[in-house]
Motif scaffolding. Structure first.
Motif, short mmCIF file in Angstrom:
data_model
loop_
_atom_site.label_atom_id
_atom_site.label_comp_id
_atom_site.label_asym_id
_atom_site.label_seq_id
_atom_site.Cartn_x
_atom_site.Cartn_y
_atom_site.Cartn_z
N SER A 96 2.54 -4.90 0.13
CA SER A 96 2.28 -5.82 -0.62
C SER A 96 1.37 -7.54 -0.42
O SER A 96 -0.14 -8.01 -0.68
CB SER A 96 2.89 -6.31 -2.39
N LEU A 134 12.15 -5.82 -8.37
CA LEU A 134 11.49 -5.31 -7.04
C LEU A 134 11.43 -3.84 -6.78
O LEU A 134 10.43 -2.71 -6.75
CB LEU A 134 11.80 -5.97 -6.04
N LEU A 152 8.78 -2.88 -9.56
CA LEU A 152 7.50 -2.65 -9.08
C LEU A 152 7.37 -1.48 -8.36
O LEU A 152 6.04 -0.71 -8.61
CB LEU A 152 6.95 -3.50 -9.07
N GLU A 153 8.54 -0.87 -7.71
CA GLU A 153 8.01 0.12 -6.68
C GLU A 153 7.93 1.47 -7.75
O GLU A 153 7.09 2.24 -7.40
CB GLU A 153 9.53 0.19 -5.62
N ASP A 183 0.76 -5.95 -6.50
CA ASP A 183 1.44 -6.92 -5.18
C ASP A 183 1.35 -8.27 -6.04
O ASP A 183 2.57 -8.96 -4.96
CB ASP A 183 -0.02 -6.59 -4.56
N GLU A 186 4.97 -8.80 -7.55
CA GLU A 186 5.89 -8.74 -6.50
C GLU A 186 5.72 -9.74 -5.17
O GLU A 186 7.23 -10.58 -4.99
CB GLU A 186 5.35 -7.21 -5.35
N ARG A 246 8.92 -12.62 -4.76
CA ARG A 246 9.46 -13.07 -3.15
C ARG A 246 9.37 -14.82 -3.10
O ARG A 246 10.37 -15.38 -2.67
CB ARG A 246 8.48 -12.59 -2.03
#
Length: 519
Positions: A251, A478, A481-482, A510, A513, A517
């Motif tokens: 991403s 996460l 999101l995937e 993206d 994400e 992070r």
């Protein structure tokens, strides 16, 4: 070079304020620059023009276009990208051979190959200021990607005919097949190798982006060294990698790469337009030495421009009629036949010429292999510049008003952008809910984390505190999101869903994400 980049940025800001496409101001600025006294004469090796400018421009276009939409409208895209380009080049060749003294049929096809492809950047910049159906956008984008390849094939054959003085059809047919099949095959093979390199090497975002900057040049150079089409290699390889971007780029790489490539291509486009302006005094001087009056050369440029517009108009209506006769089911939906027959007016009026035509004209060698000056080079360059200037200024400035005042697309039936996006978002919300319910039932050790996420989504509008986040919660988010990316990839297989909407939602994922992070 620094002054050119600064001028490009300033002109783009001015174009945004005036609500006109920035290529229009760039080409006008290039013309005005030619009148500035004392500027140094710009010398560029013609052999390097294609290598420097074409690969990244084509690669970025291949990443931007929707391959799914291209498959949906492949008939009309194919006819415009190949048949219309050949018809336009043929029309220019016949006209110039009979009406311009000293022009041979080979020189006519050379000029036709240069000016036949419409410019994707110019059309896309103008379309920002008007709303048109997504089907029309897909046709114009797909056409602009492929017509560069077909026009440059014509250009190469005509250039060889001028240089050698003869043209052998059997050799040309064999060479054409190798250029098409070999170019596409080389591009796909190298693209597959690059995808594997991204997957297997421990790359980060900066190195991923650096590799993507190198890749189009490698595809183009290898194909050209093997005497096939470097343009088709870059287009085929770019489409292959674009369709697999989620599988080999993170991403972070996708987000950063989008910004880097947008700026890089913007500067390349601007530099080409200004280069022709800097080169124009030398071209005009060459015309004077050859005994061609400036007024006469301008007249030839206007003549060729009129041929380009008429050929595209005729081709647009021919394509529409053929579609209605042979494949009426794929014709654009409209409430009346009268409204449907207005669409070719738009397709015919979107033939602005631009960077590819400039690069092709500038790549003409100054001299032949025997040392003699290349015939009519300055006149071809000047006619190309006039055609670009007139199509950008006349068609580019009138196209938005033509669409708005003519109410060209009000009669076309198509799901609105807002409705389509809402439909995708509703599907995503259902996907999130089922994912969280499934994780909740997986085990009690994750129940607390899942409950917190459910509560977060239920009260997202009120929440402003991220203290509840921990490693376990972040991991689930996460994974969620995937899961959404997987859902969108499956949804994209539905031909009725526009891929542009899918890509916008993927970009939002993206960004989300990256935000997670950073916490």
């Amino acid at each position: 070079m620094l002054a050119m980049v600064a001028a490009i940025v300033l002109l783009n800001m001015w174009a945004t304020k005036l609500k006109v496409a920035y290529p229009i101001l760039l080409v006008v600025a290039g013309l005005l620059v030619s009148f500035v006294p004392g500027l140094p004469v710009l010398k560029i090796n013609p052999d390097l023009i294609f290598l420097i400018f074409l690969p990244p421009l084509l690669f970025e276009a291949a990443w931007s276009v929707s391959f799914k939409e291209m498959r949906k409208w492949w008939r009309i895209i194919g006819s415009f990208a190949f048949l219309v380009v050949f018809f336009t080049a043929f029309s220019v060749a016949i006209t110039t051979t009979y009406l311009i003294p000293g022009f041979t049929i080979a020189l006519g096809f050379l000029l036709g190959g240069i000016v036949s492809p419409p410019d994707a950047v110019s059309t896309g910049a103008i379309m920002k200021f008007v709303k048109i159906p997504k089907s029309t956008v897909a046709i114009l984008e797909g056409e602009s990607l492929l017509n560069d390849a077909s026009s440059l094939i014509i250009f190469r054959f005509a250039l060889a005919a001028v240089a050698t003085g003869h043209f052998v059809w059997q050799q040309a047919a064999t060479s054409f097949l190798w250029m098409v099949a070999g170019g596409a095959g080389i591009g796909l093979a190298l693209a597959w190798a690059f995808v594997q390199a991204h997957r297997r090497l421990p790359t980060d975002a900066p190195s991923d982006i650096a590799l993507t900057l190198i890749e189009p040049y490698v595809m183009y150079w290898v194909a050209e060294e093997l005497h096939s089409s470097g343009v088709l290699a870059v287009v085929a390889g770019g489409l292959f990698m674009s369709a697999r971007r989620l599988s080999f780029l993170s991403s972070t790489s996708r987000i950063m790469g989008y910004s880097v490539w947008e700026s890089f291509v913007f500067i390349l486009n601007g530099v080409v337009f200004l280069i022709i302006g800097l080169d124009l005094p030398e071209i005009v001087e060459g015309l004077r030495l050859e005994g061609v009056p400036l007024r006469t050369a301008i007249g030839y440029g206007v003549l060729v421009t009129l041929v380009l517009i008429l050929a595209r108009m005729i081709s647009s209506y021919a394509a529409m009629i053929a579609t209605l006769i042979f494949r009426p089911s794929v014709a654009p939906r409209a409430r009346s036949n009268r409204a449907r027959f207005k669409m070719p007016l738009l397709l015919g009026w979107t033939g602005m010429r631009g960077v590819v035509s400039l690069a092709a004209a500038l790549s003409i060698p100054v001299a032949l292999d025997n040392g003699a000056a290349f015939p009519q080079r300055n006149l071809i360059l000047f006619i190309t510049f006039v055609a670009i200037l007139l199509t950008l200024v006349v068609q580019g400035l009138t196209l938005p008003a033509f669409i708005k005042r003519g109410k060209l697309f009000e009669a076309f039936t198509e799901d609105s952008e807002q409705e389509a996006m809402q439909k995708i978002k509703r599907g995503l919300r259902q996907q999130i809910y089922h994912f969280l319910q499934h994780r909740k039932n997986d085990g009690l050790h994750e129940e607390m984390a899942v409950r917190k996420i459910l509560q977060h989504w239920e009260e997202k509008a009120k929440s402003s505190d991220d203290e509840w986040m921990n490693d376990q919660t972040k991991a689930i988010l996460l994974e969620m999101l995937e899961c959404q990316r997987t859902y969108l990839a499956e949804l994209n297989k539905d031909i009725s869903v526009n891929e542009d909407y899918i890509r916008r939602q993927l970009y939002q994922i993206d960004l989300e994400e990256e935000r997670l992070r950073m916490i």
